[in-house]
Design a protein around this motif. Structure first.
Motif, short mmCIF file in Angstrom:
data_model
loop_
_atom_site.label_atom_id
_atom_site.label_comp_id
_atom_site.label_asym_id
_atom_site.label_seq_id
_atom_site.Cartn_x
_atom_site.Cartn_y
_atom_site.Cartn_z
N VAL A 46 -4.13 7.09 -6.97
CA VAL A 46 -4.23 6.03 -5.98
C VAL A 46 -4.52 6.64 -4.62
O VAL A 46 -4.31 7.84 -4.40
CB VAL A 46 -2.94 5.19 -5.90
CG1 VAL A 46 -2.72 4.40 -7.18
CG2 VAL A 46 -1.73 6.06 -5.61
N THR A 47 -5.02 5.77 -3.73
CA THR A 47 -5.26 6.18 -2.34
C THR A 47 -4.37 5.33 -1.43
O THR A 47 -3.77 4.35 -1.86
CB THR A 47 -6.73 5.99 -1.96
OG1 THR A 47 -7.03 4.58 -1.93
CG2 THR A 47 -7.65 6.68 -2.96
N ASP A 61 -5.16 1.51 -1.43
CA ASP A 61 -4.98 0.67 -2.63
C ASP A 61 -3.77 -0.25 -2.46
O ASP A 61 -2.76 0.12 -1.89
CB ASP A 61 -4.77 1.55 -3.87
CG ASP A 61 -6.05 2.22 -4.32
OD1 ASP A 61 -7.12 1.63 -4.13
OD2 ASP A 61 -5.96 3.33 -4.88
N ARG A 62 -3.94 -1.46 -3.01
CA ARG A 62 -2.83 -2.43 -3.01
C ARG A 62 -2.17 -2.36 -4.39
O ARG A 62 -2.81 -2.65 -5.40
CB ARG A 62 -3.33 -3.83 -2.70
CG ARG A 62 -3.99 -3.94 -1.32
CD ARG A 62 -4.28 -5.36 -0.95
NE ARG A 62 -5.11 -6.04 -1.95
CZ ARG A 62 -5.40 -7.34 -1.95
NH1 ARG A 62 -4.90 -8.12 -0.99
NH2 ARG A 62 -6.17 -7.88 -2.87
N ASP A 90 -7.26 -5.70 -6.67
CA ASP A 90 -8.45 -5.64 -5.81
C ASP A 90 -8.49 -6.83 -4.86
O ASP A 90 -7.59 -7.68 -4.84
CB ASP A 90 -9.72 -5.51 -6.65
CG ASP A 90 -9.97 -6.73 -7.53
OD1 ASP A 90 -9.43 -7.82 -7.22
OD2 ASP A 90 -10.71 -6.59 -8.53
N ARG A 108 -3.86 1.55 -13.75
CA ARG A 108 -4.41 2.86 -13.37
C ARG A 108 -3.35 3.95 -13.58
O ARG A 108 -2.20 3.79 -13.17
CB ARG A 108 -4.87 2.85 -11.92
CG ARG A 108 -5.66 4.09 -11.53
CD ARG A 108 -6.08 4.03 -10.08
NE ARG A 108 -6.96 2.90 -9.80
CZ ARG A 108 -7.38 2.59 -8.57
NH1 ARG A 108 -6.98 3.33 -7.54
NH2 ARG A 108 -8.19 1.56 -8.39
N THR A 124 0.85 -1.20 0.00
CA THR A 124 0.00 0.00 0.00
C THR A 124 0.88 1.25 0.00
O THR A 124 2.02 1.22 0.48
CB THR A 124 -0.91 0.03 1.24
OG1 THR A 124 -0.11 -0.07 2.41
CG2 THR A 124 -1.92 -1.12 1.20
N VAL A 160 -3.12 -1.80 -9.77
CA VAL A 160 -3.81 -1.89 -8.49
C VAL A 160 -4.51 -3.25 -8.43
O VAL A 160 -5.20 -3.64 -9.38
CB VAL A 160 -4.82 -0.75 -8.32
CG1 VAL A 160 -5.59 -0.90 -7.02
CG2 VAL A 160 -4.10 0.60 -8.35
#
Length: 346
Positions: free
Chosen positions: A307-308, A311-312, A281, A289, A22, A279
Motif C-alpha cells: 500500500v501507499t 490508498d484508502r 478506490d 491487496r 489512509t 483498498v
C-alpha cells in the motif's frame, strides 16, 4: 415499472457505508528485547593471606566499604613477635657490619669478611621486610569501593591461608550481558558500529525501567554451539547502586524505523499465512491487496510493501465485504483514528 423501481432501491440498500482511512507516515522506534543478567565490573573473592584466628571484623554483610577500608584482622600476636625478632636481628647485623667496616678501613680484616658482614646485614633487612609483610597481611583491607557479600567465616574462627572470607562487588557501573540469536546477529552485523551508539534501556524484574541508559561496548568472539547465541555486553552507570551482581532483567535495544508507513492492525486480515487489506478506490469498489509487514507495534503494523500513503484502506466491516464489492466510503481523520486504536481479535 413498479418492480424495476423496487429492484433499484434494493440494490442501493445493499451498499454499505463503512469507514476508510489512509496509512500514516511517521518516525517510529521498536525495542528488541533480550533476557539479560547483571554483572559487577569488579567482583572478587576476599581471602585470608595468613593462617590464624579471625580476631576482628570491622564491616557487615551488605555494607558499602571504601577503598583501603579495614575489613578483617587475623590475630597478629605471633607476627608482631616475628617482626620484633627480625628487627633485633637486623640491628645486630647492622652493628656487626659497621664494626667490620671500621676494621677493614684499618686493614685489620680482609675485604671478604667485610663483604660477608654486609651480606648478613642485607639478609637481616630482607627478613625484617618479610616479617613486616606477614604482619601487614593480617590486616585485610578493601582494594576498591564496593558492597560486601555474606561472610563465610565468623569472629574467632581459625582460618587457613587462602580461605574464603567474603566477596566484594564494585557496582558503581555494571556490565549487563545478553544473548543474541545467530539470525538476529547477522541482521545487526552490518550496522554494529551504529548500534553501539544507540541508548539501551534495562527493564528490571519488577517491570520498571532502570533510570539510566547504557551502551553496547563489546561482543564476545564465539557463538555458543548449544544455543546458537552470541553474548553482547553493555555498560550501564549505577550511581545509586540499585542494580546488584547477579540480578536479571531485559535489555531493550531500540530499532528505529524512519518515515515508516503505518496501518491499523484491525484493518488487516490473514489468509494462508499471508496478510491482506481491502483498498477502496474512488468509485467505492473494494480491492483485496496483499501487504508485507515489516514490524509490529501496539495496534499497528509497519508496512514495507502493498500500500501507499494515499490508498484508502477499509477500517471496519472486513467480514461484511468481498473483493469487488462496492461500498460507500466514509473517510476518517487519520490523526483521530490512530490516536484511539483499540486491541482487536481476528
Amino acid at each position: 415499472m413498479a418492480s424495476c423501481e423496487h429492484a433499484e432501491s434494493a440494490e442501493h440498500a445493499e451498499i454499505l457505508a463503512l469507514p476508510v482511512v489512509t496509512p500514516l507516515r511517521k518516525d517510529v522506534s521498536l525495542d528488541r528485547a533480550y533476557v539479560a543478567r547483571v554483572r559487577a565490573i569488579q567482583h572478587i573473592e576476599v581471602r585470608a593471606l595468613e593462617r590464624g584466628y579471625l580476631d576482628e571484623i570491622f564491616v557487615d554483610e551488605g555494607q558499602v566499604v571504601e577503598a583501603g577500608q579495614k575489613m578483617f584482622v587475623i590475630l597478629p600476636v605471633v607476627y608482631r613477635a616475628e617482626v620484633a625478632k627480625a628487627r633485633a636481628e637486623a640491628e645486630a647485623a647492622r652493628i656487626e657490619y659497621e664494626n667490620a667496616k671500621r676494621l677493614a678501613d684499618k686493614n685489620i680484616i680482609s675485604p671478604a669478611k667485610l663483604a660477608l658482614a654486609k651480606a648478613n646485614f642485607e639478609k637481616a633487612k630482607a627478613e625484617l621486610a618479610l616479617a613486616k609483610a606477614h604482619l601487614k597481611f593480617t590486616e585485610i583491607r578493601s582494594p576498591f569501593r564496593g558492597i560486601m557479600d555474606k561472610f563465610h567465616v565468623r569472629l574467632g574462627s581459625l582460618v587457613d591461608e587462602g580461605e574464603l572470607l567474603t566477596e566484594l562487588s564494585d557496582v558503581s557501573k555494571v556490565w549487563i550481558y545478553f544473548n543474541v540469536p545467530e539470525a538476529e546477529y547477522l541482521e545487526l552485523a552490518p550496522k554494529l558500529e551504529e548500534i553501539k551508539q544507540r541508548p539501551l534501556r534495562f527493564r528490571m524484574a519488577n517491570g520498571k525501567i532502570f533510570p539510566h541508559v547504557g551502551k553496547i561496548d563489546t561482543i564476545e568472539a564465539d557463538f555458543d554451539v548449544e544455543t546458537g547465541n552470541i553474548p553482547f555486553r553493555a555498560t550501564f552507570p549505577n550511581p545509586d547502586l540499585l542494580l546488584r551482581h547477579g540480578e536479571t532483567g531485559t535489555v531493550l535495544l531500540p530499532e528505529p524505523y524512519p518515515n515508516a508507513l503505518l496501518i491499523p492492525q484491525k484493518a488487516t486480515f490473514e489468509v494462508l499465512e499471508k496478510r491482506y487489506v481491502f483498498v477502496v478506490d474512488d468509485q467505492g469498489k473494494v480491492h483485496q491487496r496483499a501487504i508485507q509487514v515489516a514490524a509490529e507495534l501496539p495496534h499497528l503494523f509497519i508496512v514495507s510493501e502493498g500500500v501507499t500513503e494515499t490508498d484508502r484502506i477499509l477500517l471496519e466491516g472486513l467480514r461484511k465485504v468481498r473483493d469487488g464489492d462496492t461500498i460507500e466510503a466514509k473517510v476518517q481523520d487519520p490523526t483521530e483514528v490512530y490516536e484511539h486504536l483499540e486491541p482487536y481479535a481476528e
